[in-house]
Design an enzyme around this catalytic site. Structure first.
Site, PDB file in Angstrom:
ATOM      1  N   LYS A  86     -43.745 -11.973  22.727  1.00  0.00           N
ATOM      2  CA  LYS A  86     -43.225 -13.347  22.781  1.00  0.00           C
ATOM      3  C   LYS A  86     -42.880 -13.940  21.418  1.00  0.00           C
ATOM      4  O   LYS A  86     -42.840 -15.156  21.249  1.00  0.00           O
ATOM      5  CB  LYS A  86     -44.187 -14.311  23.523  1.00  0.00           C
ATOM      6  CG  LYS A  86     -44.767 -13.787  24.802  1.00  0.00           C
ATOM      7  CD  LYS A  86     -43.825 -13.024  25.669  1.00  0.00           C
ATOM      8  CE  LYS A  86     -42.773 -13.878  26.311  1.00  0.00           C
ATOM      9  NZ  LYS A  86     -41.830 -13.020  27.086  1.00  0.00           N
ATOM     10  N   HIS A 146     -44.807  -3.009  20.391  1.00  0.00           N
ATOM     11  CA  HIS A 146     -45.791  -4.099  20.304  1.00  0.00           C
ATOM     12  C   HIS A 146     -47.122  -3.542  19.778  1.00  0.00           C
ATOM     13  O   HIS A 146     -48.111  -4.263  19.731  1.00  0.00           O
ATOM     14  CB  HIS A 146     -46.062  -4.698  21.687  1.00  0.00           C
ATOM     15  CG  HIS A 146     -44.968  -5.573  22.229  1.00  0.00           C
ATOM     16  ND1 HIS A 146     -44.204  -6.395  21.448  1.00  0.00           N
ATOM     17  CD2 HIS A 146     -44.534  -5.765  23.514  1.00  0.00           C
ATOM     18  CE1 HIS A 146     -43.343  -7.051  22.218  1.00  0.00           C
ATOM     19  NE2 HIS A 146     -43.516  -6.676  23.469  1.00  0.00           N
ATOM     20  N   ARG A 170     -43.940 -15.296  14.983  1.00  0.00           N
ATOM     21  CA  ARG A 170     -43.615 -16.651  15.464  1.00  0.00           C
ATOM     22  C   ARG A 170     -44.871 -17.498  15.385  1.00  0.00           C
ATOM     23  O   ARG A 170     -45.993 -16.948  15.483  1.00  0.00           O
ATOM     24  CB  ARG A 170     -43.141 -16.532  16.923  1.00  0.00           C
ATOM     25  CG  ARG A 170     -42.696 -17.815  17.577  1.00  0.00           C
ATOM     26  CD  ARG A 170     -42.292 -17.548  19.032  1.00  0.00           C
ATOM     27  NE  ARG A 170     -41.658 -18.700  19.634  1.00  0.00           N
ATOM     28  CZ  ARG A 170     -41.269 -18.769  20.909  1.00  0.00           C
ATOM     29  NH1 ARG A 170     -41.446 -17.722  21.718  1.00  0.00           N
ATOM     30  NH2 ARG A 170     -40.713 -19.864  21.388  1.00  0.00           N
ATOM     31  N   SER A 224     -45.643 -19.335  25.307  1.00  0.00           N
ATOM     32  CA  SER A 224     -44.663 -18.432  25.900  1.00  0.00           C
ATOM     33  C   SER A 224     -45.365 -17.304  26.664  1.00  0.00           C
ATOM     34  O   SER A 224     -44.962 -16.937  27.770  1.00  0.00           O
ATOM     35  CB  SER A 224     -43.773 -17.854  24.787  1.00  0.00           C
ATOM     36  OG  SER A 224     -42.825 -16.969  25.293  1.00  0.00           O
TER      37      SER A 224
HETATM   38  P1  A3P Z   1     -39.988 -18.916  25.284  1.00  0.00           P
HETATM   39  O1  A3P Z   1     -40.879 -18.391  26.358  1.00  0.00           O
HETATM   40  O2  A3P Z   1     -40.709 -19.866  24.366  1.00  0.00           O
HETATM   41  O3  A3P Z   1     -38.712 -19.499  25.808  1.00  0.00           O
HETATM   42  P2  A3P Z   1     -40.028 -11.680  23.317  1.00  0.00           P
HETATM   43  O4  A3P Z   1     -38.649 -11.153  23.400  1.00  0.00           O
HETATM   44  O5  A3P Z   1     -40.753 -11.262  22.079  1.00  0.00           O
HETATM   45  O6  A3P Z   1     -40.805 -11.399  24.575  1.00  0.00           O
HETATM   46  O7  A3P Z   1     -39.935 -13.264  23.168  1.00  0.00           O
HETATM   47  C1  A3P Z   1     -39.463 -14.058  24.235  1.00  0.00           C
HETATM   48  C2  A3P Z   1     -39.294 -15.460  23.704  1.00  0.00           C
HETATM   49  O8  A3P Z   1     -38.161 -15.492  22.827  1.00  0.00           O
HETATM   50  C3  A3P Z   1     -39.025 -16.456  24.819  1.00  0.00           C
HETATM   51  O9  A3P Z   1     -39.573 -17.688  24.342  1.00  0.00           O
HETATM   52  C4  A3P Z   1     -37.493 -16.464  24.835  1.00  0.00           C
HETATM   53  O10 A3P Z   1     -36.935 -17.590  25.438  1.00  0.00           O
HETATM   54  C5  A3P Z   1     -37.228 -16.446  23.322  1.00  0.00           C
HETATM   55  N1  A3P Z   1     -35.859 -16.027  22.990  1.00  0.00           N
HETATM   56  C6  A3P Z   1     -35.225 -14.887  23.337  1.00  0.00           C
HETATM   57  N2  A3P Z   1     -33.952 -14.905  22.890  1.00  0.00           N
HETATM   58  C7  A3P Z   1     -33.776 -16.075  22.243  1.00  0.00           C
HETATM   59  C8  A3P Z   1     -32.668 -16.699  21.586  1.00  0.00           C
HETATM   60  N3  A3P Z   1     -31.472 -16.125  21.514  1.00  0.00           N
HETATM   61  N4  A3P Z   1     -32.859 -17.920  21.034  1.00  0.00           N
HETATM   62  C9  A3P Z   1     -34.057 -18.537  21.097  1.00  0.00           C
HETATM   63  N5  A3P Z   1     -35.139 -18.013  21.719  1.00  0.00           N
HETATM   64  C10 A3P Z   1     -34.991 -16.793  22.302  1.00  0.00           C
END
Ligand code: A3P
Length: 285
Positions: free
Chosen positions: A42, A97, A119, A127
Site C-alpha cells: 500500500k 514486498h 509512504r 489503505s
Molecule cells: P489508497 O488505498 O490510499 O487509495 P500499492 O500499489 O502499494 O498496493 O498501493 C495502493 C495505494 O496506492 C492505494 O492507496 C491506491 O489508490 C494508490 N495509488 C495507486 N496508483 C495511484 C496513482 N496513480 N495516484 C495516486 N495514488 C495511487
C-alpha cells in the site's frame, strides 16, 4: 478462508506464497540489468510499476494498456508458482514486498537496481485496512482500532512497517538503491520520473513525460483494467467490498484516526524512527 505462510519470521498470505516460492525468491539470481521495485504493501507499488512501464516503453502506453501489471513487473515471491517471469526482456522489471534481510544477500551478489517506495505509515495503515476488506487472502479485519494495534505491533501480514523501511534503508550503502516516496510522486511526478530516468540510465524520449503523466494519473489507472486489479476473480479480491484504486490521496489518515490513535501512533513512530536518518520526513501532526 485465509491461510498464512510464515517465512523468515514474517507472516504472508498462503494463497499467494509457498515455502518453495519464497525460497526461490531468496535464492534468485538477479541479472545486472534487473530492476526491482521493493515496497511495504500500500505504499505505491502499482503506481511505480506503471511509471517504470512508461519509462521503459519510452512513453508508449500500449504495454500498460494490454499487459496486466503483475505480468509486466511480476512479484518475485510468486514467480515460482505463477511462472510469470518475462525472461527475454531487458530490463526485467520485478516487484517484491519481501523484507530486505531476505533479498539482500542475492541482491548484493548482483548489480541489479532497486527502487524502494515508501509512504507515510499512517496512510499505509488506512489503505491496508481497507484493502483487508477487499483481499480474500488477508485476514478479516475487525475494527480499525484493532487493525491499527496489529499494524503498530507488526503482527499484520508482511510484518512490521518499521522493520521493512529500516531494513531497506539499511541497504543504502550496500545496494544500488533509489529511495522514493509516494508523496513525492504526488507532488512532482515529472521531477521524480526524471530522477528515476537518471538512476536507471534510461533516457527520456521526447513526449515520455507527457505520456507518463497522462497514463499514470490516478484516474487513468483507476480506469485501466491492466492496473486496477478488476481482472482478479472475486474469490481472491471481492470487488463488492471496495476498489483497489481507492482514493489515492495524501493524508487520508486524518479522516480515520482519533486523537488517541494519533497520539499512540506518534509515540510508537518516535520510538522506532526517532533516530533513523530518513531521506524525507512525513508530516506526522
Ligand atoms: P489508497 O488505498 O490510499 O487509495 P500499492 O500499489 O502499494 O498496493 O498501493 C495502493 C495505494 O496506492 C492505494 O492507496 C491506491 O489508490 C494508490 N495509488 C495507486 N496508483 C495511484 C496513482 N496513480 N495516484 C495516486 N495514488 C495511487
Amino acid at each position: 478462508m485465509e491461510v498464512t505462510e510464515t517465512f523468515a519470521g514474517i507472516a504472508l498470505p498462503g494463497h499467494l506464497h509457498t515455502q518453495e516460492s519464497l525460497g526461490f525468491a531468496a535464492a534468485f539470481t538477479f541479472r545486472p540489468t534487473d530492476v526491482l521495485i521493493a515496497t511495504y504493501p500500500k505504499s505505491g507499488t502499482t503506481w511505480m510499476q506503471e511509471i517504470l512501464t512508461l519509462l521503459f516503453s519510452l512513453g508508449d502506453a500500449r504495454p500498460a494498456k494490454t499487459i496486466p501489471n503483475w505480468e509486466r513487473a511480476p512479484w518475485l515471491e510468486q514467480i515460482y508458482c505463477r511462472g510469470a517471469l518475462r525472461d527475454t526482456e531487458t530490463p526485467r522489471l520485478l516487484t517484491t514486498h519481501l523484507p530486505a534481510h531476505v533479498l539482500a544477500p542475492a541482491l548484493q551478489r548482483s548489480k541489479a537496481k532497486v527502487i524502494y517506495v515508501a509512504r507515510n505509515p499512517k496512510d499505509v495503515a488506512v489503505s491496508f485496512y481497507h484493502f483487508h476488506h477487499l483481499a480474500k487472502f488477508l485476514p478479516d479485519p475487525s475494527s480499525f482500532d484493532a487493525f491499527l494495534t496489529q499494524f503498530l505491533e507488526g503482527t499484520v501480514h508482511y510484518g512490521s512497517w518499521f522493520d521493512h523501511v529500516k531494513g531497506w534503508l539499511g541497504q543504502r550503502h550496500l545496494l544500488d538503491i533509489l529511495y522514493v516516496t509516494y508523496e513525492e510522486l504526488h507532488q512532482d511526478l515529472r521531477g521524480t520520473a526524471q530522477r528515476l530516468s537518471t538512476f536507471l540510465g534510461c533516457p527520456l524520449a521526447p513526449g515520455t513525460l507527457a505520456a507518463l503523466e497522462q497514463h499514470c494519473s490516478f484516474s487513468a489507472m483507476r480506469d485501466n483494467a491492466m492496473a486496477n486489479y478488476s481482472l482478479i476473480p472475486a474469490e481472491i479480491m471481492d470487488h463488492s467490498q471496495g476498489r483497489f484504486m481507492r482514493k489515492g490521496v495524501v493524508g487520508d489518515w486524518r479522516s480515520h484516526f482519533s486523537p488517541e490513535q494519533n497520539a499512540l501512533f506518534n509515540r510508537r513512530y518516535q520510538e522506532e524512527m526517532g533516530d533513523v536518518e530518513l531521506p524525507s520526513r512525513w508530516p506526522m501532526a
